[in-house]
Enzyme design. Sequence first.
Site, PDB file in Angstrom:
ATOM      1  N   LEU A  52       0.857  -1.172   0.000  1.00 18.36           N
ATOM      2  CA  LEU A  52       0.000   0.000   0.000  1.00 18.36           C
ATOM      3  C   LEU A  52       0.899   1.229   0.000  1.00 18.36           C
ATOM      4  O   LEU A  52       1.997   1.199   0.566  1.00 18.36           O
ATOM      5  CB  LEU A  52      -0.889   0.045   1.252  1.00 18.36           C
ATOM      6  CG  LEU A  52      -2.008  -0.988   1.390  1.00 18.36           C
ATOM      7  CD1 LEU A  52      -2.699  -0.819   2.743  1.00 18.36           C
ATOM      8  CD2 LEU A  52      -3.021  -0.860   0.269  1.00 18.36           C
ATOM      9  N   ASP A  53       0.443   2.307  -0.619  1.00 16.52           N
ATOM     10  CA  ASP A  53       1.187   3.560  -0.556  1.00 16.52           C
ATOM     11  C   ASP A  53       1.382   3.966   0.903  1.00 16.52           C
ATOM     12  O   ASP A  53       0.567   3.636   1.778  1.00 16.52           O
ATOM     13  CB  ASP A  53       0.424   4.683  -1.265  1.00 16.52           C
ATOM     14  CG  ASP A  53       0.267   4.437  -2.757  1.00 16.52           C
ATOM     15  OD1 ASP A  53       1.022   3.617  -3.302  1.00 16.52           O
ATOM     16  OD2 ASP A  53      -0.610   5.070  -3.360  1.00 16.52           O
ATOM     17  N   LYS A  54       2.431   4.727   1.145  1.00 18.06           N
ATOM     18  CA  LYS A  54       2.720   5.210   2.490  1.00 18.06           C
ATOM     19  C   LYS A  54       1.499   5.882   3.121  1.00 18.06           C
ATOM     20  O   LYS A  54       1.174   5.644   4.291  1.00 18.06           O
ATOM     21  CB  LYS A  54       3.887   6.200   2.453  1.00 18.06           C
ATOM     22  CG  LYS A  54       4.199   6.849   3.786  1.00 18.06           C
ATOM     23  CD  LYS A  54       5.328   7.860   3.657  1.00 18.06           C
ATOM     24  CE  LYS A  54       5.568   8.583   4.992  1.00 18.06           C
ATOM     25  NZ  LYS A  54       6.666   9.582   4.872  1.00 18.06           N
ATOM     26  N   ARG A 153      -5.588   6.196  -7.546  1.00 15.18           N
ATOM     27  CA  ARG A 153      -5.341   7.637  -7.531  1.00 15.18           C
ATOM     28  C   ARG A 153      -5.316   8.199  -8.952  1.00 15.18           C
ATOM     29  O   ARG A 153      -5.892   9.259  -9.224  1.00 15.18           O
ATOM     30  CB  ARG A 153      -4.033   7.922  -6.800  1.00 15.18           C
ATOM     31  CG  ARG A 153      -4.064   7.497  -5.336  1.00 15.18           C
ATOM     32  CD  ARG A 153      -2.690   7.416  -4.697  1.00 15.18           C
ATOM     33  NE  ARG A 153      -2.059   8.717  -4.590  1.00 15.18           N
ATOM     34  CZ  ARG A 153      -0.883   8.903  -3.999  1.00 15.18           C
ATOM     35  NH1 ARG A 153      -0.227   7.878  -3.478  1.00 15.18           N
ATOM     36  NH2 ARG A 153      -0.372  10.107  -3.930  1.00 15.18           N
TER      37      ARG A 153
END
Length: 216
Positions: A52-54, A153
């Site tokens: 997962l993205d930060k 996104r």
Amino acid sequence: MNCVSVLYEDDEIYVINKPAGLSVQGGQGVKHSLDVDFAQQVGQKVYLVHRLDKDTAGLMIVAKSPFAASKWTKLISSKAVKKEYIAICAGTMKEKKGVITENVTQHGSEKSAVTYFTVEEEKNFTTELEGYENIRLSVLRLKLETGRMHQIRIHLAKNGCPIAGDDQHGNFKLNKALKKALKIKSLLLASVRLTLPLNGRESAFEIELPPHMKIC
């Protein structure tokens, strides 16, 4: 060190709830990362199955061995593992339900990407900020058929409904207004439901929205 909550554990994996702001993997300039902090928390080396993205919060699978990591990576690739996300977006989608199939660029080449979405709620906010007197936020539930980097996104931004707090793919000026008017300071995206094949049947794990996303 961030304490990571564990929803499930067996001989092969953990299902965890990653907090927003915690990088999944260490690197230059990264003080804390899931692969290091969680390993210290559970007292054993862990192996990443997916990422997962930060700034994305929520559910992840982490393996206890290289063999388990390989097995579960293949299960994810085969779509035996189902992922669902909630995003709070600035704007509205043209349809209340549908699929986005636009390609995304990764490492200089175009890759196919498929995101299913359902609009669960839309809400208007009135502010005194010039140019942003009326802000509409949409709550979307999303399911992935592919797992490209930043896929959700990119897809939502391309469709005029960027995720609130996304300065990389979204609307930077609008994000500044959202921060001032609604105290939105980080990316409003979370992995909220994972369905896994466990013990011969599908098992679903689900979490509430993290506190920073409870604005609608």
